[in-house]
Design an enzyme around this catalytic site. Structure first.
Site, PDB file in Angstrom:
ATOM      1  N   LYS A 213       0.994  -1.318   0.102  1.00  0.00           N
ATOM      2  CA  LYS A 213       0.225   0.104  -0.069  1.00  0.00           C
ATOM      3  C   LYS A 213       0.682   1.290   0.091  1.00  0.00           C
ATOM      4  O   LYS A 213       2.028   1.244   0.577  1.00  0.00           O
ATOM      5  CB  LYS A 213      -0.939   0.026   1.208  1.00  0.00           C
TER       6      LYS A 213
ATOM      7  N   SER B 199      -9.418   1.468   3.597  1.00  0.00           N
ATOM      8  CA  SER B 199      -8.525   2.308   2.941  1.00  0.00           C
ATOM      9  C   SER B 199      -7.602   1.388   1.954  1.00  0.00           C
ATOM     10  O   SER B 199      -6.764   1.683   1.057  1.00  0.00           O
ATOM     11  CB  SER B 199      -7.655   3.271   3.462  1.00  0.00           C
TER      12      SER B 199
ATOM     13  N   SER C 289      -9.325  -0.669   8.097  1.00  0.00           N
ATOM     14  CA  SER C 289      -8.934  -0.791   6.748  1.00  0.00           C
ATOM     15  C   SER C 289      -8.336  -1.841   6.101  1.00  0.00           C
ATOM     16  O   SER C 289      -7.913  -1.931   4.849  1.00  0.00           O
ATOM     17  CB  SER C 289      -7.964   0.557   6.598  1.00  0.00           C
TER      18      SER C 289
END
Length: 470
Positions: free
Chosen positions: A80, A155, A179
């Site tokens: 990420k 996220s 997330s």
């Protein structure tokens, strides 16, 4: 015969160790898959093809030399874009940080490399990771491969989509408000939010010194299509690290329980509505656990709604001082979502309010600890509704409030630092969307969460890489 990109992480590591395939072949297969699929879903925002190819060549030399191989040797992973990688920008999905190049890998990236894994790409996230829908003002929106008309979650949405479509075998993300579990739920994969301190959390951007809500509630963790891969990645990631002074070393497997493990089942969590399809998936997962030898009882932990409110007060109260700096960095939709949620949760009035909040947190955690002495696991929905249409969360104050209500099951674990695993348990026939459930456990009993998740996975396995719909 399965294509290489269809295999699980542990299967790939075994194939490589047996010399049935080379690391170069594995990496090339996944790079080809990225080329074929990513333009349709926008999960990967920075391809690391040259570095991955060079790492694969070096990894094959180790195999040929008969070296001792790591447990994930040659396995392609994604990272990420709010997790540091040396020499690359940690953008957090915003233009203001597009050139924020960092000097050192985050501890979790270091540990995955040490286990033999090969980073193949960086993945998308919403602006500053402050939204449940993955749409970045720097990189654009990531689409749900099961149904592009619904959110992929956030996220860590880029990782979830990359995994679901076979572009990598393991993803690295983080979780302060679900997330790791939100996008796993929306995309039909598995993940775990580890106990606070289990996996070191350290980075250079936006700053090394973290807000105390981040210190208390944010964790780093793995995602994968299979629970066994999540477990293997967690084993590689866990343990104390000098860059995170609050990280600790503790064994993954705890003491055996006398008799069958008791599971509290919460199909319809208090504090809002629950879609009957979601509640039915939780009850079917409970039946799977019962058939596997667990003792299941429908019962709610104490102060459930209080835990959700305390999470919101802690997060938004602590972030309030930074909001004037954060909002100018965010795109229109991300800023609108954050502003509407701020309106729901007013800032702390004074230091007495902060002290009262921390006393409440202590009491909630104590009450849950007593409850979990009887029920070591809690089975609940991940989201109480099916994934929403893109834009719903930021279109109106009502949409923002409904989104916050929908994700409420993921929040108690963050407040109290508990482990919480997500695993697919069903698929809605109308929308085609997966439905995930949560297994939340006692601190440092990730082993129990993952064992139960595997029992559900055996009954409702959805974790085959898919081609994007639409």
């Amino acid at each position: 015969m399965q294509a290489l990109w269809q295999h699980s992480a542990l299967d790939l590591a075994a194939l490589i160790a047996r010399r049935d395939v080379s690391c170069v072949e594995v990496i090339e297969a996944h790079l080809a898959r990225i080329e074929a699929v990513n333009p349709r879903v926008n999960a990967i925002v920075r391809l690391l093809a040259n570095d991955a190819r060079a790492a694969a060549v070096a990894a094959d030399r180790q195999v040929a030399a008969g070296a001792v191989l790591g447990p994930l040797h040659g396995v392609p992973i994604t990272v990420k874009e709010n997790i540091d990688m040396a020499g690359l920008p940690t953008t957090w999905g915003v233009k203001a940080l597009a050139e924020a190049v960092v000097p050192e890998d985050a501890p979790m990236v270091q540990r995955m490399r040490a286990a033999g894994a090969i980073p193949i790409a960086r993945t998308n996230l919403p602006d500053l990771a402050l939204r449940v829908h993955t749409d970045s003002s720097l990189h654009g929106a990531t689409l749900n491969p099961w149904n592009p008309g619904r959110t992929a979650g956030g996220s860590s949405g880029g990782d979830a989509v990359a995994l679901a479509t076979g572009m990598a075998a393991i993803g690295l993300g983080n979780d302060i408000g679900g997330s790791l579990r939100n996008p796993a739920n929306a995309c039909g994969i598995a993940s775990i939010r580890p106990s606070a301190g289990r996996v070191p959390d350290a980075g250079f951007v936006p700053a090394e010194d973290r807000l105390f809500a981040v210190q208390l509630m944010n964790v780093q963790g793995p995602m994968a299509r299979r629970v066994a891969d999540v477990r293997a990645a967690l084993q590689a990631l866990m343990g104390a690290h000098p860059r995170d002074p609050w990280s600790i070393s503790a064994p993954l497997v705890g003491a055996a329980e006398p008799g069958p493990l008791r599971v509290a089942v919460l199909p319809e969590p208090p504090g809002g509505r629950t879609d009957p399809r979601v509640a039915a998936a939780v009850r079917r997962a409970a039946t799977a656990l019962a058939d596997a030898g667990y003792e299941v009882t429908e019962v709610c932990p104490p102060r459930y709604e209080d835990a959700i409110t305390a999470w919101a007060q802690l997060l938004f109260g602590d972030f309030e001082a930074m909001t004037p700096q954060l909002l100018p960095m965010m795109g229109r939709d991300g800023a609108a979502f954050w502003e509407m949620l701020r309106a729901i949760m007013p800032p702390w009035a004074d230091t007495a309010a902060v002290s009262e909040l921390f006393m409440r947190r202590d009491g909630i955690a104590r009450d849950w600890s007593r409850f979990m002495a009887t029920y070591p696991l809690l089975l609940s929905p991940t989201w109480s509704q099916l994934p929403f249409e893109p834009g719903f969360d930021c279109a109106s104050p009502a949409g923002a409030a409904d989104t916050a209500e929908m994700i409420r099951p993921v929040l108690p674990a963050n407040l109290m630092g508990l482990p919480s695993a997500c695993v697919p348990a069903d698929r809605d026939e109308v929308t085609g969307l997966p439905i995930g459930v949560l297994l939340t456990g006692r601190r440092f009993r990730e082993d129990q969460c993952l064992d139960a998740a595997e029992a559900i996975e055996r009954r409702f396995a959805l974790a085959t890489p898919i081609d994007p719909v639409g």
